[in-house]
Design a protein around this motif. Structure first.
Motif, PDB file in Angstrom:
ATOM      1  N   GLU A   1       0.829  -1.210   0.000  1.00 18.82           N
ATOM      2  CA  GLU A   1       0.000   0.000   0.000  1.00 18.82           C
ATOM      3  C   GLU A   1       0.865   1.262   0.000  1.00 18.82           C
ATOM      4  OE1 GLU A   1      -2.345  -0.812   3.459  1.00 18.82           O
ATOM      5  OE2 GLU A   1      -4.054  -1.528   2.269  1.00 18.82           O
ATOM      6  N   LYS A   2       1.989   1.205   0.719  1.00 19.14           N
ATOM      7  CA  LYS A   2       2.875   2.362   0.791  1.00 19.14           C
ATOM      8  C   LYS A   2       3.488   2.684  -0.561  1.00 19.14           C
ATOM      9  CE  LYS A   2       6.844   4.165   3.419  1.00 19.14           C
ATOM     10  NZ  LYS A   2       7.813   3.879   4.514  1.00 19.14           N
ATOM     11  N   ILE A   3       4.010   1.663  -1.262  1.00 14.64           N
ATOM     12  CA  ILE A   3       4.604   1.914  -2.577  1.00 14.64           C
ATOM     13  C   ILE A   3       3.508   2.250  -3.582  1.00 14.64           C
ATOM     14  CG2 ILE A   3       4.580  -0.419  -3.566  1.00 14.64           C
ATOM     15  CD1 ILE A   3       7.594   1.969  -3.610  1.00 14.64           C
ATOM     16  N   GLY A   4       2.307   1.707  -3.365  1.00 13.14           N
ATOM     17  CA  GLY A   4       1.184   2.023  -4.246  1.00 13.14           C
ATOM     18  C   GLY A   4       0.777   3.482  -4.168  1.00 13.14           C
ATOM     19  N   GLU A   5       0.830   4.055  -2.985  1.00 16.35           N
ATOM     20  CA  GLU A   5       0.471   5.472  -2.815  1.00 16.35           C
ATOM     21  C   GLU A   5       1.400   6.378  -3.604  1.00 16.35           C
ATOM     22  OE1 GLU A   5       0.498   6.225   1.354  1.00 16.35           O
ATOM     23  OE2 GLU A   5      -1.308   5.022   1.757  1.00 16.35           O
ATOM     24  N   VAL A   6       2.710   6.114  -3.545  1.00 19.05           N
ATOM     25  CA  VAL A   6       3.642   6.980  -4.265  1.00 19.05           C
ATOM     26  C   VAL A   6       3.640   6.660  -5.759  1.00 19.05           C
ATOM     27  CG1 VAL A   6       5.084   7.417  -2.255  1.00 19.05           C
ATOM     28  CG2 VAL A   6       5.638   5.493  -3.749  1.00 19.05           C
ATOM     29  N   SER A   7       3.253   5.441  -6.114  1.00 13.89           N
ATOM     30  CA  SER A   7       3.111   5.093  -7.527  1.00 13.89           C
ATOM     31  C   SER A   7       2.030   5.969  -8.159  1.00 13.89           C
ATOM     32  CB  SER A   7       2.757   3.610  -7.671  1.00 13.89           C
ATOM     33  OG  SER A   7       2.687   3.217  -9.020  1.00 13.89           O
ATOM     34  N   ILE A   8       0.893   6.062  -7.501  1.00 13.60           N
ATOM     35  CA  ILE A   8      -0.202   6.912  -7.986  1.00 13.60           C
ATOM     36  C   ILE A   8       0.221   8.376  -7.969  1.00 13.60           C
ATOM     37  CG2 ILE A   8      -2.550   7.702  -7.474  1.00 13.60           C
ATOM     38  CD1 ILE A   8      -3.034   4.852  -6.285  1.00 13.60           C
ATOM     39  N   LYS A   9       0.877   8.777  -6.905  1.00 13.65           N
ATOM     40  CA  LYS A   9       1.320  10.172  -6.748  1.00 13.65           C
ATOM     41  C   LYS A   9       2.160  10.636  -7.928  1.00 13.65           C
ATOM     42  CE  LYS A   9       4.518  12.890  -3.863  1.00 13.65           C
ATOM     43  NZ  LYS A   9       5.346  12.859  -2.614  1.00 13.65           N
ATOM     44  N   HIS A  10       3.033   9.781  -8.428  1.00 12.26           N
ATOM     45  CA  HIS A  10       3.963  10.191  -9.477  1.00 12.26           C
ATOM     46  C   HIS A  10       3.496   9.830 -10.886  1.00 12.26           C
ATOM     47  CE1 HIS A  10       6.969  11.731  -6.732  1.00 12.26           C
ATOM     48  NE2 HIS A  10       6.839  10.648  -5.993  1.00 12.26           N
ATOM     49  N   GLY A  11       2.286   9.297 -11.006  1.00 14.15           N
ATOM     50  CA  GLY A  11       1.702   9.136 -12.329  1.00 14.15           C
ATOM     51  C   GLY A  11       1.799   7.769 -12.958  1.00 14.15           C
ATOM     52  N   PHE A  12       2.002   6.718 -12.152  1.00 16.23           N
ATOM     53  CA  PHE A  12       2.033   5.358 -12.689  1.00 16.23           C
ATOM     54  C   PHE A  12       0.685   4.678 -12.445  1.00 16.23           C
ATOM     55  CE2 PHE A  12       6.482   6.324 -11.812  1.00 16.23           C
ATOM     56  CZ  PHE A  12       7.110   5.886 -12.968  1.00 16.23           C
ATOM     57  N   ARG A  13       0.293   3.821 -13.369  1.00 15.20           N
ATOM     58  CA  ARG A  13      -0.954   3.068 -13.220  1.00 15.20           C
ATOM     59  C   ARG A  13      -0.776   1.687 -13.840  1.00 15.20           C
ATOM     60  NH1 ARG A  13      -1.696   7.039 -17.047  1.00 15.20           N
ATOM     61  NH2 ARG A  13      -2.122   6.304 -19.176  1.00 15.20           N
ATOM     62  N   PRO A  14      -1.552   0.699 -13.379  1.00 16.29           N
ATOM     63  CA  PRO A  14      -1.424  -0.656 -13.913  1.00 16.29           C
ATOM     64  C   PRO A  14      -1.855  -0.734 -15.375  1.00 16.29           C
ATOM     65  CG  PRO A  14      -2.601  -0.645 -11.811  1.00 16.29           C
ATOM     66  CD  PRO A  14      -2.510   0.763 -12.258  1.00 16.29           C
ATOM     67  N   LEU A  15      -1.153  -1.531 -16.158  1.00 14.73           N
ATOM     68  CA  LEU A  15      -1.548  -1.799 -17.536  1.00 14.73           C
ATOM     69  C   LEU A  15      -2.813  -2.637 -17.524  1.00 14.73           C
ATOM     70  CD1 LEU A  15      -0.824  -1.797 -20.623  1.00 14.73           C
ATOM     71  CD2 LEU A  15       0.299  -3.987 -20.198  1.00 14.73           C
ATOM     72  N   LEU A  16      -3.828  -2.226 -18.302  1.00 13.48           N
ATOM     73  CA  LEU A  16      -5.095  -2.943 -18.320  1.00 13.48           C
ATOM     74  C   LEU A  16      -5.519  -3.345 -19.737  1.00 13.48           C
ATOM     75  CD1 LEU A  16      -7.115  -0.899 -15.673  1.00 13.48           C
ATOM     76  CD2 LEU A  16      -6.059  -3.145 -15.390  1.00 13.48           C
ATOM     77  N   ALA A  17      -4.613  -3.206 -20.717  1.00 14.10           N
ATOM     78  CA  ALA A  17      -4.944  -3.570 -22.096  1.00 14.10           C
ATOM     79  C   ALA A  17      -4.686  -5.059 -22.302  1.00 14.10           C
ATOM     80  CB  ALA A  17      -4.095  -2.745 -23.069  1.00 14.10           C
ATOM     81  N   PHE A  18      -5.700  -5.784 -22.706  1.00 16.56           N
ATOM     82  CA  PHE A  18      -5.580  -7.220 -22.938  1.00 16.56           C
ATOM     83  C   PHE A  18      -4.773  -7.488 -24.211  1.00 16.56           C
ATOM     84  CE2 PHE A  18      -9.701  -6.993 -20.607  1.00 16.56           C
ATOM     85  CZ  PHE A  18      -9.288  -7.657 -19.475  1.00 16.56           C
ATOM     86  N   ALA A  19      -4.031  -8.592 -24.192  1.00 16.15           N
ATOM     87  CA  ALA A  19      -3.275  -8.986 -25.374  1.00 16.15           C
ATOM     88  C   ALA A  19      -4.232  -9.335 -26.501  1.00 16.15           C
ATOM     89  CB  ALA A  19      -2.375 -10.183 -25.047  1.00 16.15           C
ATOM     90  N   LYS A  20      -3.841  -9.005 -27.716  1.00 13.48           N
ATOM     91  CA  LYS A  20      -4.685  -9.297 -28.869  1.00 13.48           C
ATOM     92  C   LYS A  20      -4.428 -10.710 -29.347  1.00 13.48           C
ATOM     93  CE  LYS A  20      -4.735  -4.460 -30.352  1.00 13.48           C
ATOM     94  NZ  LYS A  20      -4.384  -3.513 -31.432  1.00 13.48           N
ATOM     95  N   ALA A  21      -5.491 -11.428 -29.591  1.00  5.34           N
ATOM     96  CA  ALA A  21      -5.362 -12.816 -30.062  1.00  5.34           C
ATOM     97  C   ALA A  21      -4.825 -12.861 -31.484  1.00  5.34           C
ATOM     98  CB  ALA A  21      -6.716 -13.495 -30.003  1.00  5.34           C
TER      99      ALA A  21
END
Length: 343
Positions: A323-343
């Protein structure tokens, strides 16, 4: 300054890297050459936070190849990791992430007992595996991607393959404490360690891969797929979310079936472009924005001036640290990749 220690995924990939980065002397060389090649800075970069803060970094190529382990050249592999760490420290890098197999080699071969490389005493607080941020990002990918497929996590069965590893065990803790799922299936090769994890979590069912896959709505794969292992897509639930958190990522090529959705696990997208070449070479879809979460951890530690081995040791990651590293991840503009691979 932050550092990134990486390596090609294969000898063939090493040729592509050398060609792309303009190192003709490295092209078409055999494994013996790569066993003796020294670490080298192959990229320098500037990263800008959404807060406006800027940091400088260097990508250190360790010249390790997975074929070294396959050909029983363990000494060469361990020397590659230690030499790259010493090289980063010698060049004054404050915090360096051990990417790919680097952290696995460090842990599995207990390299911390070899604290001196020639005239350099390694300062381990200058290094991080990046596994805490990786585990956080994979956990958030589970949370955010599942609803897109109509999967209700409170009713879902999640199989974690590689559950006893550093990242896998952390994901299991998150899915037990932070966002509890209905059923958690624990898959790994060492049954004793699986049972210890089960006792630690106070939940979870120990299963083989073939037993777990047909039951899972979500499969989190946080280990490299062993050669020869095949997934029968006809046995998977539809829909099924499959998060490929291994390295190198290859499940999208192995699992192609209607209703099975593959997501590259442990990948983040930055809100601003990063001027570098390395992510193009590892085939990121948007190389100026996408990168491995373990690399991003060293950037976050540099942004926050947390010069410490934030991720270190085996199975030491807590939900609180995620949670701690997640807070600063959001703070500095990083987000999880959510694009599915194309078949």
């Amino acid at each position: 300054m932050f550092g990134l220690i990486g390596h090609p995924t294969s000898l063939e990939h090493a040729y592509d890297v050398a060609k792309e980065l303009g190192y003709p002397e490295y092209i078409n060389q055999g494994l013996d050459f790569w066993c003796s090649a020294p670490p080298i800075v192959m990229d320098e970069l500037t990263v800008t936070s959404v807060t406006g803060q800027q940091i400088q970094g260097k990508y250190v190529e360790s010249c390790f190849l997975p074929e070294m382990l396959a050909n029983r050249r363990v000494k060469a592999a361990t020397r590659k990791v230690l030499n790259a760490m010493a090289y980063a420290q010698k060049h004054g890098i404050n915090i360096t992430a051990l990417g790919g197999f680097s952290s696995i080699i460090f842990e599995n071969f207990s390299l911390q007992r070899l604290g001196r490389i020639r005239n350099i005493k390694l300062e381990f607080e200058r290094f991080t595996t990046g596994n805490t941020h990786t585990a956080y990002i994979i956990s958030r990918q589970v949370e955010q991607a599942a609803p897109k497929l109509g999967i209700d996590l409170s009713k879902a069965t999640v199989a974690v393959c590689g559950a006893t590893g550093d990242i896998g065990s952390a994901v299991c803790r998150w899915l037990s404490e932070r966002t509890p799922v209905a059923k958690l299936l624990l898959v790994a090769r060492d049954r004793e360690r699986l049972q210890n994890l089960q006792a630690d979590l106070g939940r979870g069912k120990v299963m083989t891969l073939n037993e777990a896959l047909p039951e899972a709505d979500i499969v989190v794969w946080v280990a490299s797929m062993p050669k020869g292992v095949q997934i029968d897509t006809t046995t998977l639930k539809k829909p099924c979310l499959l998060i490929d958190g291994g390295y190198p990522k290859n499940l999208d090529a192995k699992v192609q079936h209607s209703g099975v959705h593959v997501l590259a696990g442990g990948i983040v997208e930055h809100s601003l472009d990063i001027d570098w070449r390395m992510m193009k070479i590892v085939n990121m879809d948007v190389p100026a924005r996408q990168l491995f979460a373990c690399f991003a951890e060293s950037m976050l530690l540099e942004f926050e001036k947390w010069y410490t081995n934030f991720s270190w040791g085996r199975n030491q990651i807590t939900v609180e640290k995620m949670e701690k590293i997640g807070e600063v991840s959001i703070k500095h503009g990083f987000r999880p990749l959510l694009a599915f691979a194309k078949a």
